[in-house]
Scaffold this active site. Structure first.
Site, PDB file in Angstrom:
ATOM      1  N   HIS C 131       0.872  -1.166   0.000  1.00 56.08           N
ATOM      2  CA  HIS C 131       0.000   0.000   0.000  1.00 56.08           C
ATOM      3  C   HIS C 131       0.923   1.233   0.000  1.00 56.08           C
ATOM      4  O   HIS C 131       2.015   1.186   0.559  1.00 56.08           O
ATOM      5  CB  HIS C 131      -0.845  -0.042   1.272  1.00 56.08           C
ATOM      6  CG  HIS C 131      -1.905   1.008   1.377  1.00 56.08           C
ATOM      7  ND1 HIS C 131      -1.641   2.301   1.767  1.00 56.08           N
ATOM      8  CD2 HIS C 131      -3.247   0.945   1.185  1.00 56.08           C
ATOM      9  CE1 HIS C 131      -2.780   2.987   1.802  1.00 56.08           C
ATOM     10  NE2 HIS C 131      -3.771   2.190   1.453  1.00 56.08           N
ATOM     11  N   ASP C 208       3.086  -4.068   8.117  1.00 53.92           N
ATOM     12  CA  ASP C 208       1.827  -3.362   7.909  1.00 53.92           C
ATOM     13  C   ASP C 208       0.703  -4.367   8.166  1.00 53.92           C
ATOM     14  O   ASP C 208       0.449  -5.254   7.348  1.00 53.92           O
ATOM     15  CB  ASP C 208       1.771  -2.823   6.479  1.00 53.92           C
ATOM     16  CG  ASP C 208       0.451  -2.112   6.176  1.00 53.92           C
ATOM     17  OD1 ASP C 208      -0.479  -2.200   7.000  1.00 53.92           O
ATOM     18  OD2 ASP C 208       0.366  -1.479   5.112  1.00 53.92           O
ATOM     19  N   GLN C 211      -4.525  -5.038   7.149  1.00 56.29           N
ATOM     20  CA  GLN C 211      -5.523  -5.942   6.580  1.00 56.29           C
ATOM     21  C   GLN C 211      -5.492  -7.322   7.224  1.00 56.29           C
ATOM     22  O   GLN C 211      -6.254  -8.198   6.819  1.00 56.29           O
ATOM     23  CB  GLN C 211      -5.315  -6.069   5.065  1.00 56.29           C
ATOM     24  CG  GLN C 211      -5.493  -4.773   4.299  1.00 56.29           C
ATOM     25  CD  GLN C 211      -6.946  -4.283   4.230  1.00 56.29           C
ATOM     26  OE1 GLN C 211      -7.886  -5.041   4.510  1.00 56.29           O
ATOM     27  NE2 GLN C 211      -7.147  -3.015   3.913  1.00 56.29           N
ATOM     28  N   LYS C 234     -10.449   0.132  10.386  1.00 57.36           N
ATOM     29  CA  LYS C 234     -10.580  -1.061   9.554  1.00 57.36           C
ATOM     30  C   LYS C 234     -10.928  -2.292  10.383  1.00 57.36           C
ATOM     31  O   LYS C 234     -11.149  -3.371   9.837  1.00 57.36           O
ATOM     32  CB  LYS C 234      -9.264  -1.322   8.800  1.00 57.36           C
ATOM     33  CG  LYS C 234      -8.968  -0.276   7.733  1.00 57.36           C
ATOM     34  CD  LYS C 234      -7.752  -0.663   6.926  1.00 57.36           C
ATOM     35  CE  LYS C 234      -7.208   0.497   6.135  1.00 57.36           C
ATOM     36  NZ  LYS C 234      -7.939   0.781   4.892  1.00 57.36           N
ATOM     37  N   CYS C 374      -4.797   2.485  -3.613  1.00 57.51           N
ATOM     38  CA  CYS C 374      -3.535   2.956  -3.028  1.00 57.51           C
ATOM     39  C   CYS C 374      -2.423   1.931  -3.179  1.00 57.51           C
ATOM     40  O   CYS C 374      -1.558   1.801  -2.302  1.00 57.51           O
ATOM     41  CB  CYS C 374      -3.702   3.334  -1.554  1.00 57.51           C
ATOM     42  SG  CYS C 374      -4.897   4.640  -1.312  1.00 57.51           S
TER      43      CYS C 374
END
Ligand code: PLP
Ligand code: PLP
Lengths: 419, 147, 419, 147
Positions: C131, C208, C211, C234, C374
């Site tokens: 991302h 990261d 997700q 999220k 993104c």
């Protein structure tokens, strides 16, 4: 003490004010730290989250469209309320001030326009009244770039020494950062004079508007500064949102700070190109529901009328200062007369530590702030490590000021100090 | 016409599949070029315009690009209208288009003036798509400003 | 298609899901962008704001004490939910990743410990699946420091090329930043392998986790990375809050990023000294009510059980992928078989632009994301400028997947493309 | 005793006004010093301890500092208890104090062990003030670790 007329009674709008503390009604005099939020602000956020919530500026689906509109309307509302053409959303004032300092640092390291790049020996000027949020970012920027930090001193009465300012601000000055209203003293600084000095030196002006925006009519364009930072949670809005107001040409030339999604045009594995302001400063998911809540706060304040808010708080302030001056052993920090103020006063109680004063007042239901209020150098200047601060808001009443003063009068007797 | 059919009218789908003027003419003396990009969905239009030697009239509008059917159809429709048009008229045309597109369905484009592009009226109800339809028109505006 | 058993039905917990769009029930398949929030999260925030709201870590009054406790309990709850010893609050993942990049930049400029300082020629490694939030901050850090950015490529099937990774990560590697789950492909990356390579090279690992955290059991300590970033919005939580998880020794040696109030010990006009982590990274007023809301989200997810959540979403994912493969002209990005996934799939519809696909689906009530999500370099890698993404959450149902697939099957006929 | 009077007992106010041991002895061979600071309210304590030559027993605890009545009284009370105490016993004493102070009013300090410092039991109901009361005790713990 004669009762000052209150032009509005808004207490019913604030659910938290019906609290009791130690069995007595809550008297919340800590709005300088964070304000309470009216129901309309909570409703605006919840309304958004339960009806339109979805990612803004992305995707073509219906909710995303609605969310984007509400979010951009919020920007227009808040910018309009503050008299600014451009508003960059931030998580708060601390972020906004760091944004400016880091963006200048990035310019110095060759990223983006060089307009604001610093050279070793260039000077950054702050005042002795600054909150740490408008002091340490500049210390760090100076340390990273070789620039020199210089300070406009404060006088014994809490006003800035403008003669000294005229000496401090000069040819080498590249940035002048100053607070509109000191969060300790409550005194409104002479913005016009400081801005004129800075402009004559060709320096960028950065205003910390945290303590002015909630309390007086604020017109960014009329103030003539280049940039201004503020926090939502101090102006009846949500936590986690605030903003940086800026003159368009300044925002155009300031390099980005955070990088990530939603602030770019093209991106390859090697490099990215950035959107124009405000987007280039708004990397990643923004505080969407909070921005919408803040717009509700702005509309609420606008509905009350900022002139009326200011008059209301000025009356409370006068009542408070008059009362404080009558209590033995109480020394007000920056007790200047004839200056413009907001409803904030900090003081020392001779012989009783601020923490103990705060504890005693809390027992009477009165919530004040004790400590250095993130303005340690200013406390050092006044020979203190801590003080007690009482700060008002739109919902504060004369009666509350009297409860506070009455309780405060009992402090020294309780601790066996003084007469 | 309501919903999707109002947005994606036959004429629009036809232009997007068989775009007119989609072959960038070479640059020369009196041409000006503008590249417009919508970073959100990646729509991309490069538009080139030639003006007459006295600078007053538009000639040879060509373009290239990629993107959604609306952005591509809009570019195609635009090239058909402005050929031979005086500059001032084109400016008024673009202003009128922008106003209609931003009207949220209130203003319908006049078929006599906008020809096939009148079929883009339906886009104005879809706020998120207005940029797509505007892209080529902004490119023309920008190119004319430099021509 | 046979119906997959759903272990829980939680739709009633999410007020927004009763919306209709264009007269049809909302099918929200855009949780990858931002998730919807259950009532308990809204209640937690409102409860705090109407009962205990006041400044934390400051002042001695009763509300301040309560607020501080609730805020720190929230930290413990969220950190515990994610298996981390230390959690730094941030405004989101973008901020958290920038924090790490800028802190390394500060170390390089001689601020704080030099452990993470970079030299020109040092290498920072990312993957092609990142991302923008985990790519551009590193590009910028490299540009500011003279370090070199290197990239682990992705294979045609969407999996990372580990052979190449073993070549890219080497002696000069100082930082390896990678996503746990690609927000485009939904594929879970081989964290153990990447971490082992990075550790062998003595590099700092930055994950990261945007997700992964909402969709699968996440155990920071077990993953073995040094730092991990995530966003509250999220994972069913509020906007404006997220965090950076970190190993204590790493957080101890990483210099501060933002500076301001509440993160200092002593401050003079010349310089400031900083508190230990997490405070040194938490300058200024934190997203207090949002942290408390996020803790409610963590408790809610914990109540469902992350194993069950993952199983639920995996079943949805399988149904979705199977359906997508059957629709003519649909090409799934990263259609690897036999890999672990979460409920995210992105695809291209031959002959119809993603934006048009999204518009068509929206008309059927289905909210998907269109664009490059993104992750522009990843799209470039697959020869696209945009794709359509459908992403699930705990509240997504089999029926919704079917509505989506059914609508999608109508796209090419409507636009007159294909057979 | 409830409320403020439970927190600010006579004994506490007395110690804060007439602190014992509040005059830092000079450093010498077997002394160790610790400086503790509470950044929130500015409480400050510097405490010095001397241990016997065999390192086993505490001698001459002195301190200096400034801050709220609780932090100052606590330092004063502490110096009275630990004089001549074996190191191990002092560690247990500090642990017990910490446990009681963190108990939110559940545990009351034993007067036979804690002498005047038992009057600090009331602090444990005021979470925000526990740090004030602990400051000198943390300083002693730290100083002993270095002695
Ligand atoms: C994988 C990944 N990383 C980072 C981000 C950025 O998160 P945020 O926008 O909440 O800061 C996102 C979300 O857009 C994401 O999906
Ligand atoms: C004058 C002033 N500046 C800056 C700040 C920092 O604001 P925030 O903590 O909301 O970022 C404050 C509030 O604490 C303040 O009063």
């Amino acid at each position: 003490m004669s009762s000052t007329p209150t032009t509005f009674d808004v207490r019913a709008d604030f659910p938290i004010l019906s609290q009791t503390v130690h069995g007595t009604p809550l008297v919340y005099l800590d709005s300088g730290a964070t304000s309470q939020k009216p129901q309309v602000v909570l409703d605006a956020e919840i309304g958004f989250l339960t009806r339109a919530n979805s990612a803004v500026h992305r995707g073509a689906h219906t909710l995303a469209g609605e969310a984007t509109e509400l979010f951009e309307d919020a920007r227009t509302t808040v910018a309009g309320f503050l008299g600014a053409e451009q508003l960059v959303w931030t998580s708060g004032a601390t972020f906004a001030l760091n944004l400016v300092a880091y963006a200048i640092g990035n310019a110095t390291l060759g990223r983006g326009s060089s307009r604001f790049a610093l050279k070793p020996g260039d000077e950054i000027v702050v005042t002795e009244t600054e909150h740490h949020a408008n002091l340490i970012p500049w210390q760090e920027l100076a340390a990273r770039t070789g620039a020199v930090l210089r300070v406009i001193p404060v006088r014994d009465d809490g006003t800035l020494d403008l003669d000294a300012a005229a000496q401090v601000i000069g040819e080498r000055t590249r940035v002048v950062a100053f607070t509109h209203v000191s969060n300790v003293l409550g005194i409104v600084n002479p913005i016009a004079e400081l801005t004129a000095l800075a402009r004559a030196a060709g320096a960028l002006t950065v205003l910390d508007a945290c303590q002015s925006v909630p309390h007086l009519p604020f017109d960014f364009a009329a103030l003539g500064v280049d940039l201004a930072a503020f926090s939502g949670h101090k102006m009846l809005g949500p936590y986690g949102v605030g903003g940086l107001l800026g003159r368009p040409d300044v925002l155009a030339d300031l390099p980005p700070f955070l990088t990530g999604g939603s602030m770019v045009t093209t991106v390859t594995l090697e490099e990215a190109n950035f959107l124009p302001a405000p987007q280039k400063f708004e990397a990643g998911t923004q505080p969407v529901s909070q921005a919408i809540g803040l717009a509700a706060a702005a509309r609420y304040l606008d509905g009350l009328g900022m002139d009326a808010v200011h008059a209301h708080e000025r009356a409370l302030e006068r009542r408070m200062l008059a009362g404080l001056r009558e209590i033995e052993g109480v020394r007000i920090l920056g007790d200047a007369s004839g200056v413009e103020r907001v409803g904030v006063a900090s003081f020392d109680v001779e012989g009783v530590h601020a923490h103990d004063v705060g504890q005693f007042l809390d027992d009477r239901g009165v919530a004040v702030r004790v400590g250095h209020h993130c303005a340690k150098p200013l406390h050092t200047r006044f020979g203190l490590t801590a003080s007690v601060r009482a700060s008002t808001s739109v919902f504060t009443t004369d009666d509350e000021i009297d409860v506070f003063l009455d309780a405060l009068a009992g402090v020294r007797p309780f601790f066996g100090v003084g007469a | 016409m309501s919903g999707l059919e109002g947005l994606y009218q036959e004429l629009l789908l036809d232009h997007s599949k068989r775009p007119r003027g989609k072959e960038l003419a070479p640059e020369e003396g009196r041409t000006a070029t503008s590249h417009q990009h919508n970073p959100i969905c990646g729509d991309d239009v490069t538009l080139r315009v030639r003006v007459t030697d006295d600078g007053g009239t538009i000639r040879d509008v060509t373009w290239d690009g990629s993107g959604c059917s609306i952005s591509q159809a809009s570019a195609s429709m635009l090239t058909e209208i402005v050929e031979g048009m005086p500059r001032a008229e084109a400016s008024a045309l673009i202003d009128g288009f922008r106003t209609a597109l931003r009207s949220r369905g209130e203003i319908v484009l006049d078929e006599d003036v906008y020809l096939d592009a009148a079929a883009l009226s339906g886009v104005s109800k879809y706020v998120a798509r207005v940029k797509c339809a505007m892209l080529a028109w902004v490119a023309l505006e920008d190119a004319l400003a430099r021509a």
